[in-house]
Design a protein around this motif. Structure first.
Motif, PDB file in Angstrom:
ATOM      1  N   HIS A  92     -19.487 -12.930   8.455  1.00  0.00           N
ATOM      2  CA  HIS A  92     -19.662 -11.939   9.363  1.00  0.00           C
ATOM      3  C   HIS A  92     -18.305 -11.006   9.004  1.00  0.00           C
ATOM      4  O   HIS A  92     -18.152  -9.746   8.782  1.00  0.00           O
ATOM      5  N   PHE A  93     -17.089 -11.839   8.811  1.00  0.00           N
ATOM      6  CA  PHE A  93     -15.902 -11.234   8.569  1.00  0.00           C
ATOM      7  C   PHE A  93     -15.782 -10.402   7.277  1.00  0.00           C
ATOM      8  O   PHE A  93     -15.389  -9.242   7.127  1.00  0.00           O
ATOM      9  N   GLU A  94     -16.179 -11.222   6.161  1.00  0.00           N
ATOM     10  CA  GLU A  94     -16.391 -10.612   5.053  1.00  0.00           C
ATOM     11  C   GLU A  94     -17.271  -9.479   4.826  1.00  0.00           C
ATOM     12  O   GLU A  94     -16.853  -8.215   4.148  1.00  0.00           O
ATOM     13  N   THR A  95     -18.325  -9.385   5.615  1.00  0.00           N
ATOM     14  CA  THR A  95     -19.303  -8.170   5.278  1.00  0.00           C
ATOM     15  C   THR A  95     -18.574  -6.948   6.342  1.00  0.00           C
ATOM     16  O   THR A  95     -18.820  -6.111   5.829  1.00  0.00           O
ATOM     17  N   LEU A  96     -18.010  -7.441   7.327  1.00  0.00           N
ATOM     18  CA  LEU A  96     -17.330  -6.238   8.044  1.00  0.00           C
ATOM     19  C   LEU A  96     -16.237  -5.669   7.246  1.00  0.00           C
ATOM     20  O   LEU A  96     -16.029  -4.422   7.084  1.00  0.00           O
ATOM     21  N   VAL A  97     -15.417  -6.492   6.445  1.00  0.00           N
ATOM     22  CA  VAL A  97     -14.196  -6.166   5.667  1.00  0.00           C
ATOM     23  C   VAL A  97     -14.595  -5.126   4.385  1.00  0.00           C
ATOM     24  O   VAL A  97     -14.214  -3.990   3.943  1.00  0.00           O
ATOM     25  N   VAL A  98     -15.762  -5.923   3.821  1.00  0.00           N
ATOM     26  CA  VAL A  98     -16.410  -5.434   2.823  1.00  0.00           C
ATOM     27  C   VAL A  98     -16.932  -3.863   2.895  1.00  0.00           C
ATOM     28  O   VAL A  98     -16.546  -2.824   2.400  1.00  0.00           O
ATOM     29  N   ILE A 101     -14.183  -1.273   3.761  1.00  0.00           N
ATOM     30  CA  ILE A 101     -13.475  -0.859   2.415  1.00  0.00           C
ATOM     31  C   ILE A 101     -14.355   0.258   1.662  1.00  0.00           C
ATOM     32  O   ILE A 101     -13.942   1.303   1.427  1.00  0.00           O
ATOM     33  N   ALA A 102     -15.718  -0.080   1.453  1.00  0.00           N
ATOM     34  CA  ALA A 102     -16.666   0.767   0.934  1.00  0.00           C
ATOM     35  C   ALA A 102     -16.888   2.128   1.439  1.00  0.00           C
ATOM     36  O   ALA A 102     -16.861   3.012   0.690  1.00  0.00           O
ATOM     37  N   GLY A 103     -16.983   1.940   2.921  1.00  0.00           N
ATOM     38  CA  GLY A 103     -17.039   3.249   3.542  1.00  0.00           C
ATOM     39  C   GLY A 103     -15.758   4.145   3.546  1.00  0.00           C
ATOM     40  O   GLY A 103     -15.954   5.480   3.383  1.00  0.00           O
ATOM     41  N   GLY A 104     -14.838   3.396   3.530  1.00  0.00           N
ATOM     42  CA  GLY A 104     -13.388   4.130   3.472  1.00  0.00           C
ATOM     43  C   GLY A 104     -13.129   4.988   2.199  1.00  0.00           C
ATOM     44  O   GLY A 104     -12.998   6.133   1.827  1.00  0.00           O
ATOM     45  N   LEU A 105     -13.731   4.003   1.041  1.00  0.00           N
ATOM     46  CA  LEU A 105     -13.385   4.653  -0.395  1.00  0.00           C
ATOM     47  C   LEU A 105     -14.547   5.910  -0.557  1.00  0.00           C
ATOM     48  O   LEU A 105     -14.203   7.103  -0.957  1.00  0.00           O
ATOM     49  N   GLY A 106     -15.549   5.504  -0.099  1.00  0.00           N
ATOM     50  CA  GLY A 106     -16.705   6.750  -0.131  1.00  0.00           C
ATOM     51  C   GLY A 106     -16.380   7.968   0.577  1.00  0.00           C
ATOM     52  O   GLY A 106     -16.571   9.090   0.095  1.00  0.00           O
ATOM     53  N   PRO A 159     -15.582   2.111  10.688  1.00  0.00           N
ATOM     54  CA  PRO A 159     -16.204   1.437  11.734  1.00  0.00           C
ATOM     55  C   PRO A 159     -17.530   1.435  11.463  1.00  0.00           C
ATOM     56  O   PRO A 159     -18.338   0.386  11.777  1.00  0.00           O
ATOM     57  N   ALA A 160     -18.233   2.528  10.981  1.00  0.00           N
ATOM     58  CA  ALA A 160     -19.642   2.430  10.713  1.00  0.00           C
ATOM     59  C   ALA A 160     -20.332   1.953   9.901  1.00  0.00           C
ATOM     60  O   ALA A 160     -21.230   1.530  10.010  1.00  0.00           O
ATOM     61  N   ASN A 161     -19.402   1.580   8.724  1.00  0.00           N
ATOM     62  CA  ASN A 161     -19.839   0.866   7.551  1.00  0.00           C
ATOM     63  C   ASN A 161     -19.378  -0.774   7.657  1.00  0.00           C
ATOM     64  O   ASN A 161     -19.985  -1.371   7.150  1.00  0.00           O
TER      65      ASN A 161
END
Length: 162
Positions: A92-98, A101-106, A159-161
């Motif tokens: 769950h933590f890895e999913t949250l972080v990934v 990061i993906a949402g932030g880069l997008g 947070p949304a991603n």
């Protein structure tokens, strides 16, 4: 995914135009905005000149960058988890972080287009299209202007991603 993004962007345009004009102080309330816009330009005022194109020019690259980043980071975690029962399964933590990061880069990758979209939607009398808006923004406010608003977007998208 591309077709879904097109449909979502199409329906997002009226909301975005009303929201941004309210944020720019052009109208005191949502009801006044809707009434005034309809009275001045009919249903077309909720879509604006090139608003769908500019919305798509932000939303589709955002989805592409976010999904590609997510998939890439997920594959790195799967390599790290090699030898485990289900190496592609993230915690769950890895999913949250990934996701974050993906949402932030997008978000960062598409912020320049978000600035162009916002300016076109809030000042249609000044800007005559995407390229004209980008050119005038660069001349008037410099390259840094294209990252304006990135902090609130990041505060929403991470947070949304995640």
């Amino acid at each position: 995914a591309g077709f879904g993004n097109f449909i979502a962007s199409f329906f997002r345009v009226p909301y975005e135009i009303i929201k941004q004009r309210l944020q720019a102080g052009m109208y005191p309330t949502t009801a006044v905005a809707i009434r005034s816009m309809y009275e001045s330009g009919g249903i077309g005022s909720f879509f604006g000149s090139q608003s769908i194109a500019v919305q798509l020019s932000r939303d589709i690259p955002y989805a592409i960058v976010t999904l590609m980043t997510y998939e890439y980071l997920q594959s790195l975690i799967a390599k790290k988890n090699k030898g485990k029962e289900d190496p592609s399964k993230m915690s769950h933590f890895e999913t949250l972080v990934v996701g974050a990061i993906a949402g932030g880069l997008g978000t960062l990758a598409t912020n320049p287009m978000d600035v162009v979209k916002t300016r076109m939607m809030t000042s249609p009398e000044v800007y005559r299209g995407m390229w004209n808006t980008a050119e005038l923004t660069l001349k008037k406010d410099g390259a840094g202007a294209f990252m304006r608003g990135s902090t609130p977007r990041l505060m929403h998208k991470i947070p949304a991603n995640g």
